[in-house]
Design a protein around this motif. Structure first.
Motif, short mmCIF file in Angstrom:
data_model
loop_
_atom_site.label_atom_id
_atom_site.label_comp_id
_atom_site.label_asym_id
_atom_site.label_seq_id
_atom_site.Cartn_x
_atom_site.Cartn_y
_atom_site.Cartn_z
N VAL A 239 -1.36 -52.49 69.40
CA VAL A 239 -1.06 -53.53 68.42
C VAL A 239 -1.98 -53.41 67.20
CG1 VAL A 239 -0.97 -56.01 68.02
CG2 VAL A 239 -0.23 -55.08 70.22
N ILE A 240 -3.28 -53.26 67.43
CA ILE A 240 -4.25 -53.27 66.34
C ILE A 240 -4.09 -52.04 65.43
CG2 ILE A 240 -6.68 -53.39 65.72
CD1 ILE A 240 -5.59 -55.89 67.11
N LEU A 241 -3.92 -50.86 66.02
CA LEU A 241 -3.75 -49.66 65.20
C LEU A 241 -2.50 -49.75 64.35
CD1 LEU A 241 -4.74 -46.80 67.68
CD2 LEU A 241 -6.03 -47.57 65.69
N ALA A 242 -1.43 -50.33 64.91
CA ALA A 242 -0.18 -50.42 64.16
C ALA A 242 -0.33 -51.36 62.97
CB ALA A 242 0.94 -50.90 65.08
N VAL A 243 -0.95 -52.51 63.18
CA VAL A 243 -1.08 -53.47 62.08
C VAL A 243 -2.05 -52.93 61.02
CG1 VAL A 243 -2.91 -54.83 63.20
CG2 VAL A 243 -1.48 -55.90 61.50
N VAL A 244 -3.12 -52.27 61.44
CA VAL A 244 -4.04 -51.68 60.47
C VAL A 244 -3.37 -50.52 59.73
CG1 VAL A 244 -6.19 -50.35 60.23
CG2 VAL A 244 -6.13 -52.39 61.67
N GLY A 245 -2.59 -49.73 60.45
CA GLY A 245 -1.89 -48.62 59.81
C GLY A 245 -0.92 -49.09 58.74
N ARG A 246 -0.19 -50.17 59.03
CA ARG A 246 0.76 -50.70 58.05
C ARG A 246 0.05 -51.31 56.84
NH1 ARG A 246 3.54 -52.40 62.75
NH2 ARG A 246 2.70 -54.52 62.58
N ALA A 247 -1.15 -51.85 57.05
CA ALA A 247 -1.89 -52.50 55.97
C ALA A 247 -2.70 -51.52 55.14
CB ALA A 247 -2.81 -53.58 56.55
N SER A 248 -2.73 -50.26 55.53
CA SER A 248 -3.55 -49.26 54.84
C SER A 248 -2.69 -48.42 53.89
CB SER A 248 -4.24 -48.34 55.85
OG SER A 248 -5.04 -49.08 56.75
N SER A 249 -3.31 -47.93 52.85
CA SER A 249 -2.62 -47.00 51.95
C SER A 249 -2.58 -45.62 52.61
CB SER A 249 -3.37 -46.91 50.62
OG SER A 249 -4.66 -46.34 50.82
N ASP A 250 -1.72 -44.75 52.07
CA ASP A 250 -1.64 -43.39 52.61
C ASP A 250 -3.00 -42.71 52.54
OD1 ASP A 250 1.03 -43.72 53.09
OD2 ASP A 250 1.68 -42.76 51.23
N GLU A 251 -3.74 -42.94 51.46
CA GLU A 251 -5.03 -42.30 51.26
C GLU A 251 -6.06 -42.78 52.28
OE1 GLU A 251 -8.55 -42.03 47.85
OE2 GLU A 251 -6.59 -42.85 47.36
#
Length: 413
Positions: free
Chosen positions: A119-131
């Motif tokens: 859950v946490i990796l997915a939400v952080v991944g979506r909130a992060s820029s590609d860079e």
């Protein structure tokens, strides 16, 4: 072109806090191996089975909570996970039979899934820029190690003045307390319009037919086996087999005067170097092919484990092993989750990574259960170590054929 999204966002910080607390509790169960077995006169396999079931439930629950978060929202999913986690710990505190420990381990495992990587990796991944995504995933993965640093020593210290049952109650309160920071986790969805239109069934069908997904799934098994076995059994292994700690030596002056305390310290030391290793993996994952980095990590684990088990077990060798293994510990997580996001997109990253993580937890179940079972049969852990080294070598090879590019047939923006 500079990133429009800062690296340290409220989502990243809250995700780190949740993982720190969740993993601090999860990492302590190996410390309770001997105290619980001695109190009830159980074989080593009895409580090992409870820890093994917990890891299996974590693996089964990971894709379920990932899908739940995609359906009802990340924060609601984390609330459910926290409450299930706390209830499982409270019920475990009152358990007096192996069956009760093993039954309530399902709740604890599902609770870890709801507050853990999927859950946490997915939400952080979506909130992060590609860079920033590779480093963001590395930072939040390293946060789990921060919990591992102080969790086992804290449990060992608390055992000095309170029963293990009371410690589990304290842990339950701690898990519920993380909900206080949850309002700050507001994650924007950065999935493309076409990703949003693509159904979960379509993505799963394409992933299951893709050999690279199979390679990721099989390769993550050994990571779970090694981490599960070491977390659950290394404290007991060190307690029973390590040579004596020299009176007046460095460890003794630090308050580490028993091999039991050294066993708890070894798990904490793994957490210390794991932070550096995981951040390094995130940095490298942005610059080099992730599949080759993963193959290198599994190769290095095999070498480190072989050297440790082939040499005399001394306080020095335990510390060196913990430091070296820690640098390789969760370094696989940002690379594996990053590959999932890169190949299959962000929309259903939680579910897809959760499915890959299921293999990790099947490996964890196997390593933990087999460790207790073979210890009861042979009186030592030697065979379990060598099996772990063999599957680690297999993982080093199985990552090499992965095609590290966007899966053909996925809709693109």
């Amino acid at each position: 072109m500079p990133s429009k999204t800062p690296l340290f966002t409220p989502v990243l910080i809250v995700g780190c806090v949740i993982l720190i607390v969740s993993f601090a509790v999860r990492a302590t169960f190996g410390v309770f191996q001997i105290p619980i077995a001695e109190e009830f006169g159980w074989l080593r396999a009895e409580f090992s089975m409870a820890i093994a079931i917990q890891n299996l439930a974590w693996g089964i629950g990971q894709p379920l909570f990932g899908a739940l978060a995609e359906k009802i929202g990340d924060r609601k999913s984390i609330v459910i996970g926290s409450l299930v986690y706390a209830v499982g710990l409270l019920l475990t505190a009152g358990s007096t039979t192996p069956f009760e420990h093993q039954a309530y381990a399902w709740l604890v495992g599902f609770g870890v899934a709801g507050t853990g990587f999927g859950v946490i990796l997915a939400v952080v991944g979506r909130a992060s820029s590609d860079e920033n995504r590779s480093m963001s995933l590395a930072i939040v993965s390293a946060a789990g190690s921060a919990g591992q640093i102080f969790g086992p020593p804290l449990a060992e210290w608390m055992l000095g003045f309170m029963p293990w049952q009371s410690i589990f109650v304290v842990f339950a309160v701690s898990i519920v307390s993380v909900l206080l920071v949850l309002p700050f986790m507001r994650s924007p969805s950065i999935a493309s319009k076409t990703e949003l239109e693509e159904s979960l069934g379509e993505i799963l069908g394409k992933a299951f037919r893709d050999p690279s997904f199979t390679f990721l799934y099989l390769g993550f098994f050994s990571c779970g086996y090694q981490l599960g076995f070491i977390t659950a059994h290394l404290p007991a292994f060190v307690t029973e087999l390590c040579g004596p700690i020299m009176p007046g030596g460095m460890l003794d002056t630090m308050g580490i005067s028993t091999t039991s305390a050294l066993g708890a310290l070894s798990i904490a030391l793994i957490g210390v170097t794991n932070i550096m290793g995981t951040l390094a993996a995130g940095w490298a994952g942005k610059r080099y092919p992730k599949k080759y980095l993963l193959a290198g990590i599994y190769t290095a684990r095999t070498v480190v484990g072989a050297l440790f088990i082939m040499m005399p077990i001394t306080p020095t060798s335990v510390i060196l092993f913990a430091l070296a293994m820690g640098a390789l510990w969760l370094a696989t997580v940002p690379l594996t989750s990053g590959l999932v996001a890169h190949i299959y997109g962000l929309r259903y990253m939680g579910t897809l990574y959760g499915l890959v993580f299921l293999s990790h937890q099947i490996g964890g179940f196997t390593g933990i259960w087999l460790g207790g079972r073979l210890y009861d049969v042979y009186g030592d852990y030697t065979l379990v170590w060598w099996i772990g080294l063999a599957v680690g070598a297999f993982s080093a090879v199985i990552h090499l054929p992965i095609r590290e590019r966007r899966l053909e047939g996925l809709r693109t923006a």
